[in-house]
Enzyme design. Structure first.
Site, short mmCIF file in Angstrom:
data_model
loop_
_atom_site.label_atom_id
_atom_site.label_comp_id
_atom_site.label_asym_id
_atom_site.label_seq_id
_atom_site.Cartn_x
_atom_site.Cartn_y
_atom_site.Cartn_z
N VAL A 1 0.83 -1.21 0.00
CA VAL A 1 0.00 0.00 0.00
C VAL A 1 0.86 1.26 0.00
O VAL A 1 0.38 2.34 -0.28
CB VAL A 1 -1.01 0.04 1.18
CG1 VAL A 1 -2.05 -1.06 1.03
CG2 VAL A 1 -0.31 -0.04 2.51
N UNK A 2 2.16 1.10 0.29
CA UNK A 2 3.06 2.26 0.31
C UNK A 2 3.57 2.62 -1.08
O UNK A 2 3.99 3.74 -1.32
CB UNK A 2 4.28 1.97 1.19
N THR A 3 3.57 1.65 -2.00
CA THR A 3 4.09 1.92 -3.33
C THR A 3 2.98 2.45 -4.23
O THR A 3 1.81 2.29 -3.95
CB THR A 3 4.70 0.64 -3.96
OG1 THR A 3 3.70 -0.38 -3.99
CG2 THR A 3 5.90 0.16 -3.17
#
Length: 150
Positions: free
Chosen positions: A42-44
């Site tokens: 979810v961070u990328t």
């Protein structure tokens, strides 16, 4: 047998099944770890595979050979797992990384898929993945992985 005698790239997910858990499972099936990582999907960007990981996958495919390599994912969500699976088979669908337009055609599975679970030591799988399996959308992940593999 999918894993026996193969080299495995374990790409875990901080919110799903982490890399070290995948490692323990695949080693119990007679595979060797080529490299392992735990990502935060979810961070990328839009759940795409990290650019550094794409390069490592590309390098491993070139040095080990696609026939001897299996990618095992631990993504928390079906969609991000599907994006990663597409990236290592037909190329980066976001066209952002080293695998943009590069069809590696690697075999790719999610650690919760029955085909792999059948090869793992049951006690090791339960210890490493059992709790997370209860909260993941396993059916959704299986559907997405089957869609990508065709």
């Amino acid at each position: 047998m999918i894993l026996q005698g193969k080299k495995v790239i374990a790409i875990g997910d901080r919110d799903g099944i982490p890399g070290p858990a995948i490692e323990e499972c695949v080693k119990s099936a007679g595979a060797e770890i080529a490299f392992s990582s735990t990502e935060c999907f979810v961070u990328t960007a839009a759940g795409a595979m990290d650019l550094e990981i794409q390069q490592k996958v590309k390098d491993a495919a070139e040095s080990i050979g696609a026939d001897n390599l299996v990618v095992v994912l631990g993504g928390a969500e079906a969609e991000s797992s599907g994006l990663s699976a597409e990236t290592v088979t037909t190329g980066d669908p976001t066209y952002a990384g080293p695998l943009a337009g590069v069809e590696l055609g690697l075999k790719v599975y999610h650690v919760v898929e029955d085909e792999l679970k059948a090869e793992f030591d049951e006690a090791i799988y339960e210890d490493q993945c059992g709790m997370m399996e209860m909260v993941l959308d396993v059916d959704g992940i299986k559907e997405e992985m089957n869609r990508v593999r065709g």
